[in-house]
Design an enzyme around this catalytic site. Structure first.
Site, PDB file in Angstrom:
ATOM      1  N   TYR A   1       2.149  -9.853 -46.090  1.00  0.00           N
ATOM      2  CA  TYR A   1       2.087  -8.795 -47.220  1.00  0.00           C
ATOM      3  C   TYR A   1       3.010  -8.940 -48.014  1.00  0.00           C
ATOM      4  CZ  TYR A   1      -0.431  -6.211 -42.696  1.00  0.00           C
ATOM      5  OH  TYR A   1      -0.912  -5.899 -42.124  1.00  0.00           O
TER       6      TYR A   1
ATOM      7  N   ARG B   1       2.839   4.427 -38.136  1.00  0.00           N
ATOM      8  CA  ARG B   1       4.509   3.922 -38.358  1.00  0.00           C
ATOM      9  C   ARG B   1       4.673   4.637 -39.205  1.00  0.00           C
ATOM     10  NH1 ARG B   1       4.203  -0.375 -42.295  1.00  0.00           N
ATOM     11  NH2 ARG B   1       1.721   0.031 -42.659  1.00  0.00           N
TER      12      ARG B   1
ATOM     13  N   GLU C   1      -2.839  11.266 -36.620  1.00  0.00           N
ATOM     14  CA  GLU C   1      -3.054  10.056 -36.439  1.00  0.00           C
ATOM     15  C   GLU C   1      -1.456   8.486 -36.573  1.00  0.00           C
ATOM     16  OE1 GLU C   1      -7.142   8.566 -36.650  1.00  0.00           O
ATOM     17  OE2 GLU C   1      -7.945   9.224 -35.721  1.00  0.00           O
ATOM     18  N   PRO C   2      -0.632   9.311 -36.704  1.00  0.00           N
ATOM     19  CA  PRO C   2       0.724   8.534 -37.360  1.00  0.00           C
ATOM     20  C   PRO C   2       1.468   7.322 -36.443  1.00  0.00           C
ATOM     21  CG  PRO C   2       1.356  10.631 -35.786  1.00  0.00           C
ATOM     22  CD  PRO C   2      -0.318  10.644 -35.901  1.00  0.00           C
TER      23      PRO C   2
ATOM     24  N   TYR D   1       4.357  -2.545 -36.112  1.00  0.00           N
ATOM     25  CA  TYR D   1       2.767  -3.782 -36.464  1.00  0.00           C
ATOM     26  C   TYR D   1       4.394  -4.824 -36.616  1.00  0.00           C
ATOM     27  CZ  TYR D   1       0.397   0.123 -37.940  1.00  0.00           C
ATOM     28  OH  TYR D   1      -0.475   1.320 -38.255  1.00  0.00           O
TER      29      TYR D   1
ATOM     30  N   CYS E   1       6.559 -23.907 -38.741  1.00  0.00           N
ATOM     31  CA  CYS E   1       5.712 -24.814 -40.071  1.00  0.00           C
ATOM     32  C   CYS E   1       5.257 -24.344 -40.837  1.00  0.00           C
ATOM     33  CB  CYS E   1       5.853 -26.508 -39.277  1.00  0.00           C
ATOM     34  SG  CYS E   1       6.860 -26.527 -38.171  1.00  0.00           S
ATOM     35  N   GLU E   2       6.033 -23.247 -41.973  1.00  0.00           N
ATOM     36  CA  GLU E   2       4.780 -22.976 -42.938  1.00  0.00           C
ATOM     37  C   GLU E   2       5.963 -22.608 -43.987  1.00  0.00           C
ATOM     38  OE1 GLU E   2       1.561 -21.116 -43.026  1.00  0.00           O
ATOM     39  OE2 GLU E   2       1.034 -21.677 -40.921  1.00  0.00           O
TER      40      GLU E   2
HETATM   41  N1  LLP Z   1      -5.850   5.515 -38.069  1.00  0.00           N
HETATM   42  C1  LLP Z   1      -6.697   4.865 -38.390  1.00  0.00           C
HETATM   43  C2  LLP Z   1      -7.901   4.712 -38.369  1.00  0.00           C
HETATM   44  C3  LLP Z   1      -5.797   3.356 -38.552  1.00  0.00           C
HETATM   45  O1  LLP Z   1      -6.649   2.283 -39.262  1.00  0.00           O
HETATM   46  C4  LLP Z   1      -4.418   3.627 -38.767  1.00  0.00           C
HETATM   47  C5  LLP Z   1      -3.958   2.038 -39.435  1.00  0.00           C
HETATM   48  C6  LLP Z   1      -3.855   4.255 -38.369  1.00  0.00           C
HETATM   49  C7  LLP Z   1      -3.995   5.455 -37.697  1.00  0.00           C
HETATM   50  C8  LLP Z   1      -2.020   4.244 -38.197  1.00  0.00           C
HETATM   51  O2  LLP Z   1      -1.345   4.066 -39.580  1.00  0.00           O
HETATM   52  P1  LLP Z   1      -0.457   4.144 -39.769  1.00  0.00           P
HETATM   53  O3  LLP Z   1       0.264   5.764 -39.491  1.00  0.00           O
HETATM   54  O4  LLP Z   1       0.711   3.808 -39.140  1.00  0.00           O
HETATM   55  O5  LLP Z   1      -0.008   3.742 -41.388  1.00  0.00           O
HETATM   56  N2  LLP Z   1      -0.713  -3.378 -39.807  1.00  0.00           N
HETATM   57  C9  LLP Z   1      -0.258  -3.321 -41.397  1.00  0.00           C
HETATM   58  C10 LLP Z   1      -0.765  -1.804 -41.497  1.00  0.00           C
HETATM   59  C11 LLP Z   1      -2.153  -1.923 -40.929  1.00  0.00           C
HETATM   60  C12 LLP Z   1      -3.084  -0.267 -40.916  1.00  0.00           C
HETATM   61  C13 LLP Z   1      -4.035  -0.191 -40.182  1.00  0.00           C
HETATM   62  N3  LLP Z   1      -4.637   1.178 -39.517  1.00  0.00           N
HETATM   63  C14 LLP Z   1       1.492  -3.654 -41.411  1.00  0.00           C
HETATM   64  O6  LLP Z   1       2.367  -4.275 -40.950  1.00  0.00           O
HETATM   65  O7  LLP Z   1       1.675  -3.009 -42.672  1.00  0.00           O
END
Ligand code: LLP
Length: 399
Positions: free
Chosen positions: A296, A256, A253-254, A352, A322-323
């Site tokens: 983050y 990012r 489940e990619p 994101y 304004c922060e």
């Molecule tokens: N599957 C599930 C169950 C997840 O919770 C997530 C991400 C993904 C797949 C995808 O993960 P990725 O491949 O994108 O790492 N907003 C944060 C990232 C939060 C990720 C939440 N879950 C940021 O900007 O770093």
């Protein structure tokens, strides 16, 4: 392009997104697999459709994401539905749409799914999200596989859950799911979680429970800047394949790693300012447009669009919100004469980025463009001021 559209704006490369997908896909070779794009990274329908056209599935976490996935042409049989807080309505919708499986996060949720299945006369496909208790070595905000995290179910309870599924007419065990965190930059956590899952499947087999797939989640890191050393997509996949029984279909489940590096945010310098020896480059993109640095402390490269070899000076790149936490980068080396009207590109914002934007400070959300070779298309127009108030209602007693 910048003459036609006002900044800030997001730009995505179609070619890069496709290449990222095909490199994951190719890494599986002959092994049965599916790539389920995590819509939460960037749910613009043009982007979701790009992956649908390549045969991708989806990982959704809300009814809104399910709606978007279906609308963009993703086959329901390639959709998994995750999330700790699935509601009655969301479960019913997913069942009616015949999705591949619910990735179940608790026993009460499992029982609710069975109840809804019975009520609408449909056997519900499920896979339990198991929490392997593995530290992925990322920011605590995005680590999800730790024992104390709100996600998933412990190994012992998961085993009980599969017995419950086996004995329930309205549930069918399709697979097992795990996702240990995001922006993971080494292979070791994936090897550990894959081995953990493989052991668990063996435990299930001794109880006569067999599955169709293993869903290893997402979390594959990307380099945010040239110096960051991150494994290739193929290496991530291989680290999983080596630890999992070959007959089972493997889902990843990619999010990012498909879109992150394919996006940049173009912002214009409003002015520069010196204060107590600090130099600030004030730009027209704020934390409402792109929140990762503020939320983050994430590092994103910031590059001047106009190439120059002139002397550089250090400055904080800040937004107009304004922060004090409203910054895109701290202490960055930028051309000394950079000033009003110059453009900067904030790199690797495809994941994101827009997705986490807001209207804070009543700032309309930015435009999104998709580039194909030397052409570009608007895939989301900039919000108008009218958009800001369109859902607001003045009650009668104020009219
Ligand atoms: N599957 C599930 C169950 C997840 O919770 C997530 C991400 C993904 C797949 C995808 O993960 P990725 O491949 O994108 O790492 N907003 C944060 C990232 C939060 C990720 C939440 N879950 C940021 O900007 O770093």
């Amino acid at each position: 392009m910048l003459r036609e559209h006002s900044t800030p704006l997001y730009i995505y490369s179609l070619a890069l997104m496709k290449r990222n997908f095909t490199s994951f896909d190719g890494a599986f070779g002959e092994r049965p697999h599916a790539i389920h794009y995590a819509l939460k990274a960037n749910s613009n329908k043009a982007i979701v459709k790009t992956f649908a056209d390549l045969g991708g599935g989806a990982d959704v976490v809300s009814r809104g994401e399910l709606y978007r996935a279906l609308q963009s042409g993703i086959d329901p049989e390639n959709i998994v539905f995750a999330g700790v807080g699935k509601t009655f309505e969301e479960i019913k919708k997913g069942l009616k749409k015949n999705i591949l499986a619910f990735n179940v996060e608790s026993i009460p949720e499992l029982k609710l799914i069975a109840k809804i299945g019975k009520r609408i006369g449909k056997v519900a496909p499920v896979s339990m999200r198991i929490n392997p208790g593995i530290d992925p070595g990322t920011d605590p905000y995005i680590a999800t596989g730790l024992k104390e995290s709100k996600f998933g179910v412990s190994k012992e309870k998961t085993l009980m859950a599969y017995r419950f599924i086996r004995d329930n007419t309205w549930l069918e065990a399709k697979g097992v799911h795990t996702h240990i965190g995001s922006q993971i930059t080494s292979l070791e956590p994936f090897v550990r979680s894959a081995k953990f899952i493989q052991d668990f499947i063996c435990n299930l087999a001794t109880e006569g429970i067999s599955l169709e797939f293993v869903d290893m989640g997402g979390g594959f890191g990307i380099p945010y800047g040239k110096e960051q050393n991150v494994p290739q997509r193929t290496e991530f996949v291989n680290s999983i394949l080596e630890s999992i029984d070959s007959k089972l279909k493997i889902i990843i489940e990619p999010g990012r790693s498909l879109v992150g590096g394919a996006g940049m945010l173009i912002t214009r310098v409003i002015r520069t300012k010196e204060s107590s020896g600090n130099r600030f480059t004030i730009v027209d993109a704020g934390m409402n447009d792109f929140v990762r640095p503020s939320l983050y402390n994430a590092h994103h490269e910031i590059i001047p669009v106009r190439n120059s070899c002139e002397k550089k000076a250090r400055s904080d790149v800040v937004g107009p919100v304004c922060e004090s936490g409203d910054f895109l980068g701290k202490n960055r080396l930028l051309p000394q004469t950079l000033g009003e009207g110059d453009y900067l590109a904030v790199m690797d914002v495809g994941a994101y980025g827009y997705e986490m934007s807001s209207n804070y400070n009543s700032r309309p959300r930015p435009l999104e463009l998709l580039v194909k070779h030397n052409k570009f298309a608007v895939i989301r127009s900039k919000e108008s001021f009218g958009d800001l108030t369109k859902h607001e209602v003045l009650p009668g007693f104020l009219r």
